[in-house]
Design a protein around this motif. Structure first.
Motif, short mmCIF file in Angstrom:
data_model
loop_
_atom_site.label_atom_id
_atom_site.label_comp_id
_atom_site.label_asym_id
_atom_site.label_seq_id
_atom_site.Cartn_x
_atom_site.Cartn_y
_atom_site.Cartn_z
N THR A 169 8.85 0.18 -1.60
CA THR A 169 9.12 1.10 -0.50
C THR A 169 7.82 1.52 0.19
N THR A 170 6.69 1.28 -0.41
CA THR A 170 5.42 1.61 0.23
C THR A 170 4.89 0.44 1.05
N GLY A 171 5.63 -0.64 1.09
CA GLY A 171 5.19 -1.82 1.82
C GLY A 171 4.55 -2.86 0.94
N PHE A 172 4.41 -2.59 -0.37
CA PHE A 172 3.86 -3.55 -1.31
C PHE A 172 4.84 -3.73 -2.46
N PRO A 173 4.91 -4.94 -3.03
CA PRO A 173 5.79 -5.15 -4.18
C PRO A 173 5.37 -4.28 -5.36
N LYS A 174 6.36 -3.96 -6.20
CA LYS A 174 6.11 -3.19 -7.41
C LYS A 174 6.41 -4.05 -8.62
N GLY A 175 5.52 -4.03 -9.61
CA GLY A 175 5.72 -4.79 -10.83
C GLY A 175 6.46 -3.97 -11.85
N VAL A 176 7.70 -4.32 -12.11
CA VAL A 176 8.53 -3.60 -13.08
C VAL A 176 8.21 -4.12 -14.48
N MET A 177 7.79 -3.23 -15.35
CA MET A 177 7.42 -3.60 -16.72
C MET A 177 8.63 -3.49 -17.64
N GLU A 418 19.18 -10.67 -1.84
CA GLU A 418 17.76 -10.35 -1.92
C GLU A 418 17.51 -8.93 -1.40
N ASN A 419 16.74 -8.17 -2.14
CA ASN A 419 16.39 -6.82 -1.70
C ASN A 419 15.28 -6.86 -0.65
N VAL A 420 15.51 -6.15 0.44
CA VAL A 420 14.51 -6.04 1.50
C VAL A 420 14.28 -4.56 1.76
N TYR A 421 13.03 -4.12 1.60
CA TYR A 421 12.70 -2.73 1.85
C TYR A 421 12.19 -2.58 3.27
N SER A 422 12.79 -1.63 3.98
CA SER A 422 12.47 -1.49 5.39
C SER A 422 10.99 -1.24 5.63
N ALA A 423 10.34 -0.54 4.70
CA ALA A 423 8.91 -0.23 4.89
C ALA A 423 8.07 -1.50 4.95
N GLU A 424 8.43 -2.50 4.16
CA GLU A 424 7.68 -3.76 4.19
C GLU A 424 7.80 -4.43 5.55
N VAL A 425 9.01 -4.44 6.07
CA VAL A 425 9.24 -5.09 7.35
C VAL A 425 8.58 -4.29 8.48
N GLU A 426 8.69 -2.97 8.41
CA GLU A 426 8.07 -2.13 9.43
C GLU A 426 6.56 -2.28 9.45
N ASN A 427 5.96 -2.40 8.26
CA ASN A 427 4.51 -2.60 8.20
C ASN A 427 4.11 -3.89 8.89
N ALA A 428 4.92 -4.94 8.70
CA ALA A 428 4.62 -6.22 9.36
C ALA A 428 4.76 -6.12 10.87
N ILE A 429 5.83 -5.49 11.31
CA ILE A 429 6.08 -5.35 12.75
C ILE A 429 4.96 -4.57 13.42
N LEU A 430 4.54 -3.49 12.78
CA LEU A 430 3.54 -2.60 13.37
C LEU A 430 2.15 -3.25 13.47
N LYS A 431 1.98 -4.39 12.81
CA LYS A 431 0.70 -5.08 12.92
C LYS A 431 0.58 -5.88 14.22
#
Length: 518
Positions: A169-177, A418-431
């Motif tokens: 959700t922060t725009g980066f993948p999270k590693g689930v342990m 597939e899970n898609v978090y809006s923050a990741e996509v928004e970060n890409a668009i805003l670039k």
């Protein structure tokens, strides 16, 4: 409890039984275990120490199954890579986890070269394809053939089994342990709820990098069942595999089920009588797809699973479910009842449990819960509070104890499983230099359940087409995360707190659609 103990039991009980079928290759449990022990030794020889991460970027195969067992057998930690990610996303996951060894097959040779260049942590790449190993890569079969088998390191209990990366959700993948015992308890829970019986054959048709297929296969490991594998999902390949290997059970996301039952080849007379169960979940599902499936595959049990990487299965709809059967009539879109090894409740914004029939956030606790997010203590603390994992999903219990998912608290989009978090996509668009502001939401999609849609405000004096913006996104994130549609607007609705009111953006798209989330 540890992952490889299931292999030890199968080797003791039925060493000559077929363990795995892939293409023309079949191996018994004796043969499979020997290869696992040799691969474990080879990985140790090229640098895998206790607790070291080993990644695999490959399509489904018997070697993927060997990887899943050999890494913990040799004392390492699994890091299965999402085959749909872009190179920058893969680099992030490799570097975040400190992965030094990567296995790749023919489909990802080109990507491996880029990963070696961009991921400073990588030291060794092992080629696990069907041809000759490219220059600079070690050959999988040579390593297995020329290495003596080693004893099982028997990592167990709270030892780390794997790091499974999921969208962030922060725009980066999270590693689930995930620990050995947590994954084992999740498997026992599925076993106790009828997801596997001795003497079955499980088909790996969903991606093996995904924790859904990994978790669904675990109860079959416990009882020593045979694993049939196809390289990737294709409707006719699924039908052929069911007939050829007498498959009894598989896991598919709803989009895959729809593609199978709607494919013309299903009328070609394939012998599908062995198939007893299809487990499904991970994305929205429509009643019409389930009803068509029951007509095309009468007698096949449809098992709905609701779960997540962080804690495994939360709820299960029983495998003997049929539309219209009492007392389950009206439960077609239910996510099921709480699985046997977790505790689940619905809470309000203050963490207080709400009455049945009232929508709130789904929270859960149990021994299947992740150890946390790798290198992300703040996000771990935000997700796990007083032992409860806050899922970010909204739902309610009916009077019979069945969970219904109402909507998502988090802005997560589930497209084709597939899970898609809006923050990741928004970060890409805003670039993109032409974009001033944007918001990404889910909109209905007939085939994929949900599709990624972007509402975009352009910077003054700038012009941009939807095609240009989508092409830009594809250079930064995986294709399935990129918007399939773009609307250019003058402004976005903003709350008094300065947050985009995404519910207003979603409303016109969803007002005439019943939203069902698996």
């Amino acid at each position: 409890m540890y992952l490889t103990q299931y292999l030890h039991r199968a080797l003791q009980q039925h060493p000559e039984k077929v363990a795995v079928c892939f293409g023309s290759r079949q191996r018994t449990f004796r043969e499979f275990a020997d290869r696992v022990a040799r691969l474990a030794g080879a990985l140790q020889r090229i640098g895998m120490g206790d607790g070291d991460r080993v990644a695999m970027l490959a399509l489904n195969s018997d070697r993927y199954l060997e990887y899943q067992m050999a890494v913990p057998w040799g004392g390492g930690v699994l890091n299965p890579c999402n085959t749909r990610w872009s190179v920058p996303e893969l680099v992030y996951a490799l570097e975040d986890s400190g992965t030094a060894i990567l296995l790749v097959d023919d489909a990802f040779i080109a990507a491996a070269g880029q990963l070696l260049r961009d991921a400073a942590c990588l030291r060794q790449v092992v080629y696990c394809g069907e041809g000759e190993a490219p220059a600079g890569m070690l050959d999988y079969e040579t390593l297995v053939r020329e290495t003596a088998p080693v004893d099982d390191a028997a990592r167990r209990g709270e030892d780390l089994l794997g790091i499974f990366y999921t969208g962030g959700t922060t725009g980066f993948p999270k590693g689930v342990m995930r620990s050995h015992i947590g994954s084992g308890i999740a498997a026992l829970s599925l076993l106790s709820m009828g997801l596997a019986e001795t003497g079955e054959t499980y088909l790996h048709a969903a991606p093996m990098f995904h924790v859904a297929d990994f978790g669904a296969a675990l109860p079959h490991w416990i009882v020593g069942n045979t694993h049939a594998i196809i390289p990737g999902f294709q409707p006719q390949a699924v039908l052929k595999a069911i007939e050829a290997h007498r498959v009894t059970s598989t896991l598919l996301v709803p989009t895959m089920i729809q593609m199978v039952v709607d494919h013309p080849a299903i009328q070609d007379g394939y012998d599908l009588r062995s198939l007893k169960t299809i487990a499904y979940g991970a994305s929205p599902v429509s009643e019409s797809v389930l009803e068509r499936t029951q007509k095309v595959l009468p007698g096949v049990g449809l098992v709905q699973l609701y779960g997540m990487t962080e804690i495994g299965p939360l709820t299960v709809n029983p495998p003997d479910y049929r539309p219209g059967m009492l007392p389950l009539a009206g439960k077609l879109t239910a996510a099921g009842r709480t699985s046997n090894c977790v505790e689940l409740k619905i809470v309000d914004a203050h963490g207080q449990e709400v009455p049945r029939g009232t929508v709130g956030e789904i929270v859960v606790r149990g021994d299947t819960l992740m150890q946390g997010y790798w290198n992300k203590p703040e996000q771990t603390a935000e997700a796990i509070r007083n032992g409860w994992y806050y899922t970010g999903d909204g739902g309610y219990f009916d009077e019979d104890g069945y969970l219904f998912i109402a909507d998502r608290v988090k802005d997560m989009i589930v497209s084709g499983g597939e899970n898609v978090y809006s923050a990741e996509v928004e970060n890409a668009i805003l670039k993109h230099r032409a974009v001033a502001a944007c918001a990404v939401i889910a909109i209905p999609h007939a085939q994929w359940g949900e599709a990624v849609h972007a509402e975009v405000v352009l910077a003054p004096g700038q012009t941009l087409s939807a095609a240009e913006l989508i092409a830009h996104c594809k250079t930064l994130i995986a294709g399935y995360k990129c918007p399939v549609s773009v609307a250019f607007v003058d402004d976005l609705p903003i709350s008094g707190a300065g947050k985009v009111l995404k519910n207003r953006l979603r409303e016109p798209y969803w007002k005439d659609v019943k939203r069902c989330i698996a």
